[in-house]
Every structure is written in C-alpha cells, then in structure tokens.
Design a protein around this motif. Sequence first.
Motif, PDB file in Angstrom:
ATOM      1  N   CYS A 199      67.012   4.122  45.123  1.00  0.00           N
ATOM      2  CA  CYS A 199      67.476   3.031  44.028  1.00  0.00           C
ATOM      3  C   CYS A 199      68.589   4.069  43.067  1.00  0.00           C
ATOM      4  O   CYS A 199      68.259   4.906  42.859  1.00  0.00           O
ATOM      5  CB  CYS A 199      66.312   2.922  43.227  1.00  0.00           C
ATOM      6  SG  CYS A 199      66.875   1.881  41.475  1.00  0.00           S
ATOM      7  N   CYS A 202      67.454   4.683  39.146  1.00  0.00           N
ATOM      8  CA  CYS A 202      66.157   5.472  38.757  1.00  0.00           C
ATOM      9  C   CYS A 202      66.072   6.568  39.954  1.00  0.00           C
ATOM     10  O   CYS A 202      65.216   7.703  39.742  1.00  0.00           O
ATOM     11  CB  CYS A 202      64.847   4.729  38.709  1.00  0.00           C
ATOM     12  SG  CYS A 202      64.201   4.209  40.254  1.00  0.00           S
ATOM     13  N   CYS A 223      62.705  -2.739  42.614  1.00  0.00           N
ATOM     14  CA  CYS A 223      62.286  -1.237  42.864  1.00  0.00           C
ATOM     15  C   CYS A 223      60.919  -1.169  42.462  1.00  0.00           C
ATOM     16  O   CYS A 223      60.365  -1.362  41.326  1.00  0.00           O
ATOM     17  CB  CYS A 223      63.292  -0.368  42.175  1.00  0.00           C
ATOM     18  SG  CYS A 223      62.742   1.338  42.011  1.00  0.00           S
ATOM     19  N   CYS A 226      61.430   1.322  39.149  1.00  0.00           N
ATOM     20  CA  CYS A 226      61.889   0.970  37.691  1.00  0.00           C
ATOM     21  C   CYS A 226      61.855  -0.637  37.398  1.00  0.00           C
ATOM     22  O   CYS A 226      62.374  -1.181  36.408  1.00  0.00           O
ATOM     23  CB  CYS A 226      63.360   1.582  37.416  1.00  0.00           C
ATOM     24  SG  CYS A 226      64.726   0.710  38.835  1.00  0.00           S
TER      25      CYS A 226
HETATM   26 ZN    ZN Z   1      64.664   2.037  40.621  1.00  0.00          ZN
END
Ligand code: ZN
Length: 252
Positions: A199, A202, A223, A226
Amino acid sequence: MNADLERLIALQKLDSTAEAARRALAAEPEHEVALTARLESATQHVAAAKEQLAANKNARAALEKDVAMHQGRLSKFRDQGMTVKTNQEFQAIQHEIAFAQTEIKKIEDAILERMMESDDLAAAARTAEAQLAAEQRAIDADRRTGSAAHIEMHAALERIAVERATLIAGLDTQVLATFDAVSRKRNGVAMSEARAGVCTICHVRLRPQVFNTVLRNDSILQCDHCNRILYYVPVPASAATAPSGASPQPAS
Ligand SMILES: [Zn+2]
C-alpha cells in the motif's frame, strides 16, 4: 476496471484538488501579512536612511555655526591685537588667537569628515529607495498573481462541487459510505495505489491474495492496515520491458 473504483479514483482526485485549494485560500491572509511586513520593512529602511542623512546635515550646520563663532572671536582678537599696550596683553591675545585657530581647524576637520560621511549616507538612501521600489513592484506582481489564483481557486471549487455531485450520483451508496468513512478517518485521503505488493500510503505489505485481486481492479478492496481503498495503476508496456535506469543507446 470496476466502474465504482474508477469513480472513486476520480472522486479522490477531486477531493484532493479541492482540499489543496481550500488550504491555499486559508493561507492567503497570512501571505498578505507577510507581504505587508516586507513592504513595511523596506519603507522603514528608506526612512532610517533619510533620517541619518538629515542628522548628518544638521550636525554639519551646527559645526559650521561653531566655525563662524570662532572666526568672529578670531577677528575680534586680531583687532584687539592692533591696540594692545603691553607685552603681557599681546601674549594673552596671541594665546586666544592660537586657541581659536586650533578650534577652527578641529571643527573644519569634523565638517570634512561629515561631508564624506554624507556621500555614503546619500548613496545608502538612494539604494534603500531603489530597494523599496523593487520590493513594491515584486509585491504588486505577487498580489496580482495571488488574486488571479484566488479567483481561479474559487471557480475550481465550484466546478469540483458540480463534478463531485455527478460522480456521487452514479456511485453505489455502500461504496460511497465506505469512501466517506475512510476519508473522514484518514485526513481526506481514502484511496491508495497498491504497487509492488505494498500500500503506497501506509507502506504495509499486502497479503499476496489481496494484492493479486487488486491487480485486477475489478472490486472494492481495502488495505488491512489503513483501510484505504486500493487500486492498481498498470505499468505502461514500454516502461515494463525497458531495463530500469538504462537509456536507449543510439544505433551505431
Ligand atoms: Zn494502507
């Protein structure tokens, strides 16, 4: 690509653009205060330089008055010197004359010093005035650019509001609710690109199964870390096949 996912990406782009515009608009008063302070500072430099020049002129005028006073005494003593009767009186007058001459010499040196200083002060005042004029021009230009940007940002916000309403009207309500919830929780950024299994916001590594699904861009996936909605931007074929960092060699 999943139509909702595509709309969400567009929605995020609109929200981020709007947020940047709102932030820039909010920073305007502070920017204006800084511009005013710059102008004020340049104006004060000019005033200070002119004050020093005026003080120099006044000091010279006072010194010239002193010279005139000593010269008056000097000519009085010279007149008296013509009429003295005794050697003692003559000595006393000579002493007064020598004193007045020494004083005049001292004051004239001081005047000369002030005159040279005056040249420097006049040059400094001219420089300060030129700097003020340049600062004024720069600030005027900055303000013109700023007010054009201000108008453009307001217009952009209005356009975005319209585009946003259109986008939202076409979105699945559940998907929109997820977007809104994540956006509120994540500072207005609800979407994240997944790249190389990670991701990109994050930086947490996605489960391979999740990443493989994201690659297809055909569903709304979040995700694990996050909660942002993930999407994948396919690498252009040319970039994917070219060796990284190498530039094409000219044919020889
Ligand atoms: Zn994330």
